[in-house]
Design an enzyme around this catalytic site. Sequence first.
Site, PDB file in Angstrom:
ATOM      1  N   ALA A  74       0.828  -1.211   0.000  1.00 39.78           N
ATOM      2  CA  ALA A  74       0.000   0.000   0.000  1.00 39.78           C
ATOM      3  C   ALA A  74       0.860   1.257   0.000  1.00 39.78           C
ATOM      4  O   ALA A  74       0.461   2.284  -0.557  1.00 39.78           O
ATOM      5  CB  ALA A  74      -0.949  -0.005   1.195  1.00 39.78           C
ATOM      6  N   THR A  75       2.045   1.203   0.589  1.00 38.05           N
ATOM      7  CA  THR A  75       2.925   2.382   0.584  1.00 38.05           C
ATOM      8  C   THR A  75       3.239   2.768  -0.856  1.00 38.05           C
ATOM      9  O   THR A  75       3.099   3.937  -1.240  1.00 38.05           O
ATOM     10  CB  THR A  75       4.229   2.084   1.352  1.00 38.05           C
ATOM     11  OG1 THR A  75       3.896   1.770   2.705  1.00 38.05           O
ATOM     12  CG2 THR A  75       5.171   3.276   1.326  1.00 38.05           C
ATOM     13  N   ASN A 153      -5.981   3.290  10.599  1.00 37.09           N
ATOM     14  CA  ASN A 153      -5.217   2.155  11.126  1.00 37.09           C
ATOM     15  C   ASN A 153      -5.030   2.213  12.642  1.00 37.09           C
ATOM     16  O   ASN A 153      -4.897   1.183  13.285  1.00 37.09           O
ATOM     17  CB  ASN A 153      -3.857   2.056  10.420  1.00 37.09           C
ATOM     18  CG  ASN A 153      -3.143   3.382  10.344  1.00 37.09           C
ATOM     19  OD1 ASN A 153      -3.687   4.355   9.815  1.00 37.09           O
ATOM     20  ND2 ASN A 153      -1.952   3.447  10.875  1.00 37.09           N
ATOM     21  N   GLN A 181      -6.795  -0.970   5.395  1.00 38.26           N
ATOM     22  CA  GLN A 181      -7.409  -1.557   6.591  1.00 38.26           C
ATOM     23  C   GLN A 181      -8.843  -2.048   6.333  1.00 38.26           C
ATOM     24  O   GLN A 181      -9.465  -2.628   7.220  1.00 38.26           O
ATOM     25  CB  GLN A 181      -7.451  -0.521   7.723  1.00 38.26           C
ATOM     26  CG  GLN A 181      -6.093  -0.140   8.278  1.00 38.26           C
ATOM     27  CD  GLN A 181      -5.501  -1.193   9.214  1.00 38.26           C
ATOM     28  OE1 GLN A 181      -6.215  -1.998   9.801  1.00 38.26           O
ATOM     29  NE2 GLN A 181      -4.191  -1.183   9.360  1.00 38.26           N
ATOM     30  N   SER A 201      -3.244  -3.676   0.453  1.00 44.13           N
ATOM     31  CA  SER A 201      -2.021  -4.340   0.919  1.00 44.13           C
ATOM     32  C   SER A 201      -2.356  -5.760   1.365  1.00 44.13           C
ATOM     33  O   SER A 201      -3.225  -5.963   2.215  1.00 44.13           O
ATOM     34  CB  SER A 201      -1.439  -3.554   2.091  1.00 44.13           C
ATOM     35  OG  SER A 201      -0.363  -4.275   2.655  1.00 44.13           O
ATOM     36  N   THR A 241       9.770  -7.086 -12.796  1.00 44.77           N
ATOM     37  CA  THR A 241       9.342  -8.472 -12.959  1.00 44.77           C
ATOM     38  C   THR A 241       8.294  -8.827 -11.915  1.00 44.77           C
ATOM     39  O   THR A 241       8.497  -8.575 -10.727  1.00 44.77           O
ATOM     40  CB  THR A 241      10.551  -9.411 -12.825  1.00 44.77           C
ATOM     41  OG1 THR A 241      11.511  -9.044 -13.815  1.00 44.77           O
ATOM     42  CG2 THR A 241      10.148 -10.862 -13.013  1.00 44.77           C
ATOM     43  N   CYS A 323       4.288   1.675  12.491  1.00 46.00           N
ATOM     44  CA  CYS A 323       5.330   2.508  11.889  1.00 46.00           C
ATOM     45  C   CYS A 323       5.793   3.582  12.846  1.00 46.00           C
ATOM     46  O   CYS A 323       6.906   4.076  12.751  1.00 46.00           O
ATOM     47  CB  CYS A 323       4.819   3.190  10.634  1.00 46.00           C
ATOM     48  SG  CYS A 323       3.447   2.376   9.904  1.00 46.00           S
TER      49      CYS A 323
END
Length: 385
Positions: A74-75, A153, A181, A201, A241, A323
């Site tokens: 997701a970042t 979150n 989330q 994510s 890839t 985080c």
Amino acid sequence: MRPIYLDYAATTPVEPEVAEVMAECLTMDGVFANPASRSHVYGWRAEELVEAARAQVAEMVKLDSRAVVWTSGATEANNLALKGVFERRNFQGQFICGQVEHKAVLDVAQWLANKGVQVRYLPVDQGGRYQLDLLAEWLKEPTALVSLMWINNETGVVQDIERALTLCHHQAVPLHVDAAQAVGKLDIDLAHLPIDLVSLSAHKFYGPKGVGCLLVHPKALVQPLAQLHGGGHERGMRSGTLPTHQLVGMGLAAALVDPVYEAEHLAAMRDQLWQGLQQLPVQINGDLQYLAPSHLNLAFAGLDGETLLLALNQIAVSTGSACNSLSLKPSYVLKAMGLSDALAQSSLRLSVGRYTQASDIKKAIFHIQQVVTGLLQQNPTGVMR
Ligand SMILES: *Cc1c(COP(=O)(O)O)cnc(C)c1O
């Protein structure tokens, strides 16, 4: 004995079935080939699996496969959405960004501001909900993009994304939603809710870490420009890839999501937890009627969150988000909701998940009651509200 895991909002374990199919995409006797290899059967087979996974993710949100742009999580999806839209728009027009977004949006907002973009931060009310009347006001000025998260979150507060989308599209402004989330807690139907750009994510819904996607709606008002160049994979939007094992894992994890059943289980566990803790001097951060079924962010007035965290050694929880859990600053999310520094510092996030059982909750309640009562007795200066 390992502590009881109550930090599913930080990440979830991989579903065993998912780990199995992933392992089949790595070795010589498995589907190891480059999915972009068009010249042999190894490559064709890998491409088949990648496309099947794409269909599984798309089906979960009721979109066509073509909407899925694989990313590393997701970042990266948030970076692609925000930077990609502003590059496409030559950095013209303001950016409206939620005040309590994840750092993966807020740090990009800061980067955009450094590039000269006017960034406005949409505030929340005391319950943690975005002030959408203000959004309607701000949208009267030329706006390139709005970015709001679906579920916070830290607190689990669910935003009124349907209304936000109506307001944005009324002014022909595209909306990006960080939905990392939301999977497994809400039934996401993008066929009926045409959000332009959505970030997901896999590791938030029992898939592996290091994979996610940006969903670009077929009716999106804007197409982000690529941020990773080289090879032109993903219809030019994201080169590199494709990691077959990661994508197959995310695909199966998506197929296994049953939002209705899952939300029911989470709510049962979370409600049991809240029932058991209510006698303590504690308050919920976030308006209970708008909370996702998974979260319980609690302020233990008079106690220090870090001290509490250390003493609660039989459960695995966090202060704020994973985080930011190394930072000693009070949570910016809780501060934005009007909490004092002291109350924000005395807050803990507990989040339940697919594998949480009633017996875990029972033990957790007993442990929290003992620790909190003990600490409050040591600290008779007590309640500082
Ligand atoms: C976990 C999370 C992210 C980051 O996702 P990664 O895949 O770990 O990069 C972004 N936004 C929200 C709301 C999250 O919960």
